[in-house]
Design a protein around this motif. Structure first.
Motif, PDB file in Angstrom:
ATOM      1  N   THR A 244       0.849  -1.187   0.000  1.00  0.00           N
ATOM      2  CA  THR A 244       0.000   0.000   0.000  1.00  0.00           C
ATOM      3  C   THR A 244       0.883   1.234   0.000  1.00  0.00           C
ATOM      4  O   THR A 244       1.823   1.340   0.805  1.00  0.00           O
ATOM      5  CB  THR A 244      -0.913   0.024   1.238  1.00  0.00           C
ATOM      6  N   TYR A 245       0.580   2.161  -0.890  1.00  0.00           N
ATOM      7  CA  TYR A 245       1.324   3.422  -0.945  1.00  0.00           C
ATOM      8  C   TYR A 245       0.384   4.569  -0.592  1.00  0.00           C
ATOM      9  O   TYR A 245      -0.695   4.712  -1.181  1.00  0.00           O
ATOM     10  CB  TYR A 245       1.918   3.660  -2.337  1.00  0.00           C
ATOM     11  N   ALA A 246       0.779   5.351   0.398  1.00  0.00           N
ATOM     12  CA  ALA A 246      -0.013   6.498   0.832  1.00  0.00           C
ATOM     13  C   ALA A 246       0.476   7.747   0.109  1.00  0.00           C
ATOM     14  O   ALA A 246       1.568   8.253   0.402  1.00  0.00           O
ATOM     15  CB  ALA A 246       0.097   6.675   2.342  1.00  0.00           C
ATOM     16  N   PHE A 247      -0.310   8.226  -0.844  1.00  0.00           N
ATOM     17  CA  PHE A 247       0.044   9.461  -1.546  1.00  0.00           C
ATOM     18  C   PHE A 247      -0.093  10.650  -0.598  1.00  0.00           C
ATOM     19  O   PHE A 247       0.727  11.571  -0.622  1.00  0.00           O
ATOM     20  CB  PHE A 247      -0.861   9.643  -2.763  1.00  0.00           C
ATOM     21  N   THR A 248      -1.138  10.629   0.208  1.00  0.00           N
ATOM     22  CA  THR A 248      -1.375  11.627   1.249  1.00  0.00           C
ATOM     23  C   THR A 248      -2.008  10.875   2.417  1.00  0.00           C
ATOM     24  O   THR A 248      -2.409   9.718   2.279  1.00  0.00           O
ATOM     25  CB  THR A 248      -2.329  12.733   0.764  1.00  0.00           C
ATOM     26  N   PRO A 249      -2.137  11.514   3.590  1.00  0.00           N
ATOM     27  CA  PRO A 249      -2.845  10.842   4.682  1.00  0.00           C
ATOM     28  C   PRO A 249      -4.286  10.481   4.336  1.00  0.00           C
ATOM     29  O   PRO A 249      -4.884   9.614   4.977  1.00  0.00           O
ATOM     30  CB  PRO A 249      -2.790  11.876   5.820  1.00  0.00           C
ATOM     31  N   GLN A 250      -4.854  11.121   3.323  1.00  0.00           N
ATOM     32  CA  GLN A 250      -6.255  10.880   2.954  1.00  0.00           C
ATOM     33  C   GLN A 250      -6.423   9.939   1.757  1.00  0.00           C
ATOM     34  O   GLN A 250      -7.538   9.518   1.446  1.00  0.00           O
ATOM     35  CB  GLN A 250      -6.963  12.203   2.624  1.00  0.00           C
ATOM     36  N   LEU A 251      -5.321   9.590   1.068  1.00  0.00           N
ATOM     37  CA  LEU A 251      -5.430   8.809  -0.164  1.00  0.00           C
ATOM     38  C   LEU A 251      -4.355   7.740  -0.218  1.00  0.00           C
ATOM     39  O   LEU A 251      -3.165   8.039  -0.086  1.00  0.00           O
ATOM     40  CB  LEU A 251      -5.299   9.731  -1.380  1.00  0.00           C
ATOM     41  N   ASN A 252      -4.763   6.471  -0.397  1.00  0.00           N
ATOM     42  CA  ASN A 252      -3.778   5.408  -0.580  1.00  0.00           C
ATOM     43  C   ASN A 252      -4.245   4.415  -1.635  1.00  0.00           C
ATOM     44  O   ASN A 252      -5.438   4.220  -1.866  1.00  0.00           O
ATOM     45  CB  ASN A 252      -3.446   4.705   0.740  1.00  0.00           C
ATOM     46  N   LEU A 253      -3.264   3.798  -2.275  1.00  0.00           N
ATOM     47  CA  LEU A 253      -3.499   2.840  -3.344  1.00  0.00           C
ATOM     48  C   LEU A 253      -2.827   1.524  -2.970  1.00  0.00           C
ATOM     49  O   LEU A 253      -1.690   1.511  -2.499  1.00  0.00           O
ATOM     50  CB  LEU A 253      -2.927   3.367  -4.667  1.00  0.00           C
ATOM     51  N   THR A 254      -3.520   0.399  -3.195  1.00  0.00           N
ATOM     52  CA  THR A 254      -3.018  -0.918  -2.807  1.00  0.00           C
ATOM     53  C   THR A 254      -3.040  -1.861  -4.004  1.00  0.00           C
ATOM     54  O   THR A 254      -3.989  -1.866  -4.795  1.00  0.00           O
ATOM     55  CB  THR A 254      -3.884  -1.515  -1.684  1.00  0.00           C
ATOM     56  N   TYR A 255      -1.974  -2.679  -4.119  1.00  0.00           N
ATOM     57  CA  TYR A 255      -1.940  -3.743  -5.129  1.00  0.00           C
ATOM     58  C   TYR A 255      -1.339  -4.997  -4.507  1.00  0.00           C
ATOM     59  O   TYR A 255      -0.332  -4.921  -3.785  1.00  0.00           O
ATOM     60  CB  TYR A 255      -1.114  -3.348  -6.357  1.00  0.00           C
ATOM     61  N   TYR A 256      -1.961  -6.174  -4.791  1.00  0.00           N
ATOM     62  CA  TYR A 256      -1.423  -7.461  -4.351  1.00  0.00           C
ATOM     63  C   TYR A 256      -1.605  -8.504  -5.449  1.00  0.00           C
ATOM     64  O   TYR A 256      -2.578  -8.462  -6.215  1.00  0.00           O
ATOM     65  CB  TYR A 256      -2.132  -7.960  -3.084  1.00  0.00           C
ATOM     66  N   TYR A 257      -0.642  -9.430  -5.489  1.00  0.00           N
ATOM     67  CA  TYR A 257      -0.742 -10.607  -6.342  1.00  0.00           C
ATOM     68  C   TYR A 257      -0.577 -11.832  -5.458  1.00  0.00           C
ATOM     69  O   TYR A 257       0.275 -11.849  -4.559  1.00  0.00           O
ATOM     70  CB  TYR A 257       0.330 -10.615  -7.434  1.00  0.00           C
ATOM     71  N   ALA A 258      -1.399 -12.866  -5.685  1.00  0.00           N
ATOM     72  CA  ALA A 258      -1.324 -14.072  -4.878  1.00  0.00           C
ATOM     73  C   ALA A 258      -1.574 -15.294  -5.753  1.00  0.00           C
ATOM     74  O   ALA A 258      -2.275 -15.213  -6.767  1.00  0.00           O
ATOM     75  CB  ALA A 258      -2.346 -14.034  -3.744  1.00  0.00           C
ATOM     76  N   LYS A 259      -0.994 -16.422  -5.325  1.00  0.00           N
ATOM     77  CA  LYS A 259      -1.218 -17.682  -6.047  1.00  0.00           C
ATOM     78  C   LYS A 259      -1.307 -18.833  -5.059  1.00  0.00           C
ATOM     79  O   LYS A 259      -0.375 -19.068  -4.279  1.00  0.00           O
ATOM     80  CB  LYS A 259      -0.108 -17.950  -7.057  1.00  0.00           C
ATOM     81  N   LEU A 260      -2.445 -19.519  -5.074  1.00  0.00           N
ATOM     82  CA  LEU A 260      -2.603 -20.779  -4.359  1.00  0.00           C
ATOM     83  C   LEU A 260      -2.244 -21.861  -5.362  1.00  0.00           C
ATOM     84  O   LEU A 260      -3.026 -22.164  -6.271  1.00  0.00           O
ATOM     85  CB  LEU A 260      -4.038 -20.931  -3.848  1.00  0.00           C
ATOM     86  N   ASP A 261      -1.072 -22.434  -5.223  1.00  0.00           N
ATOM     87  CA  ASP A 261      -0.472 -23.285  -6.248  1.00  0.00           C
ATOM     88  C   ASP A 261      -1.407 -24.406  -6.688  1.00  0.00           C
ATOM     89  O   ASP A 261      -1.963 -25.129  -5.861  1.00  0.00           O
ATOM     90  CB  ASP A 261       0.839 -23.877  -5.706  1.00  0.00           C
ATOM     91  N   GLN A 262      -1.613 -24.499  -7.986  1.00  0.00           N
ATOM     92  CA  GLN A 262      -2.438 -25.514  -8.626  1.00  0.00           C
ATOM     93  C   GLN A 262      -3.946 -25.329  -8.369  1.00  0.00           C
ATOM     94  O   GLN A 262      -4.739 -26.218  -8.679  1.00  0.00           O
ATOM     95  CB  GLN A 262      -2.026 -26.934  -8.187  1.00  0.00           C
ATOM     96  N   ILE A 263      -4.325 -24.182  -7.815  1.00  0.00           N
ATOM     97  CA  ILE A 263      -5.752 -23.943  -7.558  1.00  0.00           C
ATOM     98  C   ILE A 263      -6.208 -22.616  -8.159  1.00  0.00           C
ATOM     99  O   ILE A 263      -7.065 -22.591  -9.039  1.00  0.00           O
ATOM    100  CB  ILE A 263      -6.059 -24.004  -6.049  1.00  0.00           C
TER     101      ILE A 263
END
Length: 413
Positions: free
Chosen positions: A206-225
């Motif tokens: 998560t990156y907070a551009f300001t105390p009022q605004l943040n952007l989040t990115y995640y990637y995940a993998k449950l192997d073979q599912i």
């Protein structure tokens, strides 16, 4: 029952760090703290269908959770250790009233266990503004949120790196291999539904551009599912005169991975919540839209990170479009500190399953909570939660439910 023996901080320090000089242990011990959490939980669930396998599920149990968190030793790489012991005790249940999620029961006898317990240990290393944890974990991240809605909390086994080396950015990456469910003493392979996997890998931040605004990115993998991407945006806009608007937008893209052991995964989940707050009042409105051919996938032992996750239902079936209206009130405005009220209504339509093409689900929840403010019972919390859940077009059972929860946390040091 698994017998748990808890050790004081000095003994934990001695076992964990036998070769560290005494001066280096100062922060390890001085920054440590421990607490015991008590939770008394009663659930009464009344099924409304005449053909339901049980007419009701009703259980009452007492939970104890002891947590110890050390500080870190001095030096470029600080070392620490955390420990958690959990014990659940049956107060009232039977084989014909089982299944609330409070107590495990035998697969053959169907008799609820008299007690169950779990011990979790976590080693941790700190360098600069980064911490690596290995062992028992209870992450709260968009792609994995541990479940804590019953007597004892679920947990996972694995490793988690958290870094804040870049100003404004909180980065997390890790691997989970085992899950301990909320009503179990066993560590099962990580999985989704009836399918299991060797590992669940994830990374993002998560990156907070300001105390009022943040952007989040995640990637995940449950192997073979399945594999999953998440993008989220949170913005808080002050509107003056004690008024504010909070916007929370979330998007998941979930697809199958490898052998697709849980079947074909194909789901896009766009959901969001808008909350208008003014003094003691909060009014929220949500939306959640499912597209694709499958339900929204999330780990066993976890909860979906979605705005329409409510008391009983998750609103994550394939094709289900849902909305919610919610109201919160803090009675401190009327001179009653510690008393709060919440009510919400959630409605979902167009659900698809193997046997249903246009199912409907709706739920109404009401919570009244009071935290004692003074006297010998100070900080004891009492909560009454009432649920009405209805489904249409043969989707699932309807029910009425009441939960009574008494909680207390005592700091040991």
């Amino acid at each position: 029952m698994n017998h748990i023996r808890f050790m004081p901080a000095s003994l934990l320090a001695g076992f964990a760090l036998p070769l560290v000089a005494a001066p280096a242990l100062a922060d390890f011990i001085d920054d440590s703290h421990a607490k015991v959490e008590l939770r008394n939980h009663y659930i009464n669930r009344d099924f409304r269908q005449s053909n339901a396998p049980q007419s009701k599920a009703e259980e009452w149990a007492q939970g104890f959770t002891v947590k110890f968190e050390s500080g870190f030793t001095d030096g470029p790489i600080g070392v620490g250790v955390d420990a958690m012991g959990q014990l659940g005790i049956k107060l009232d249940s039977s084989r014909d009233r089982r299944g609330t999620g409070l107590l495990p029961f035998g697969p053959d006898s169907l008799e609820p266990a008299d007690d169950y317990s779990e011990l979790g240990l976590t080693a941790k290393l700190r360098a600069s503004k980064s911490v690596l944890r290995l062992g028992t974990l209870q992450p709260i991240l968009p792609v994995v949120v541990y479940n804590d809605t019953r007597l004892l909390a679920a947990s996972f086994q694995g490793g988690l790196l958290t870094s804040q080396e870049i100003d404004g950015l909180t980065f997390n990456a890790g691997r989970l291999t085992k899950a301990n469910l909320r009503d179990s003493s066993s560590r099962d392979d990580i999985g989704y539904g009836a399918a299991s996997s060797d590992r669940f890998d994830f990374g993002g931040g998560t990156y907070a551009f300001t105390p009022q605004l943040n952007l989040t990115y995640y990637y995940a993998k449950l192997d073979q599912i399945y594999r999953q991407q998440f993008v989220g945006l949170v913005h808080t806009q002050p509107l003056g005169e004690g008024l504010s608007l909070r916007s929370d937008l979330r998007y998941f893209d979930s697809r199958g991975d490898g052998a697709e052991r849980a079947g074909r995964i194909d789901n896009r989940n766009f959901n969001g919540m808008f909350t208008l707050a003014s003094g003691a009042h909060k009014v929220s409105a949500t939306f959640q839209q499912m597209s694709g051919d499958s339900a929204f996938p999330f780990l066993n032992g976890g909860d979906p990170y979605t705005v329409n996750l409510v008391t009983y239902n998750t609103y994550t079936r394939a094709g289900l479009d849902s909305w919610q209206l919610r109201y919160d009130y803090d009675f401190v405005a009327l001179g009653i500190p510690g008393l709060s009220f919440m009510t919400r209504y959630t409605d979902g339509r167009h659900a698809r399953t193997a046997t249903v093409d246009n199912g409907r689900e709706r739920e109404r929840d009401t919570d009244i909570t009071y935290v004692v403010q003074s006297g010998p019972l100070k900080n004891v919390s009492l909560r009454w939660r009432n649920v009405t859940f209805r489904s249409g077009n043969g989707l699932t059972n309807s029910l009425d439910e009441n939960r009574l929860i008494i909680g207390y946390t005592l700091a040991l040091w």
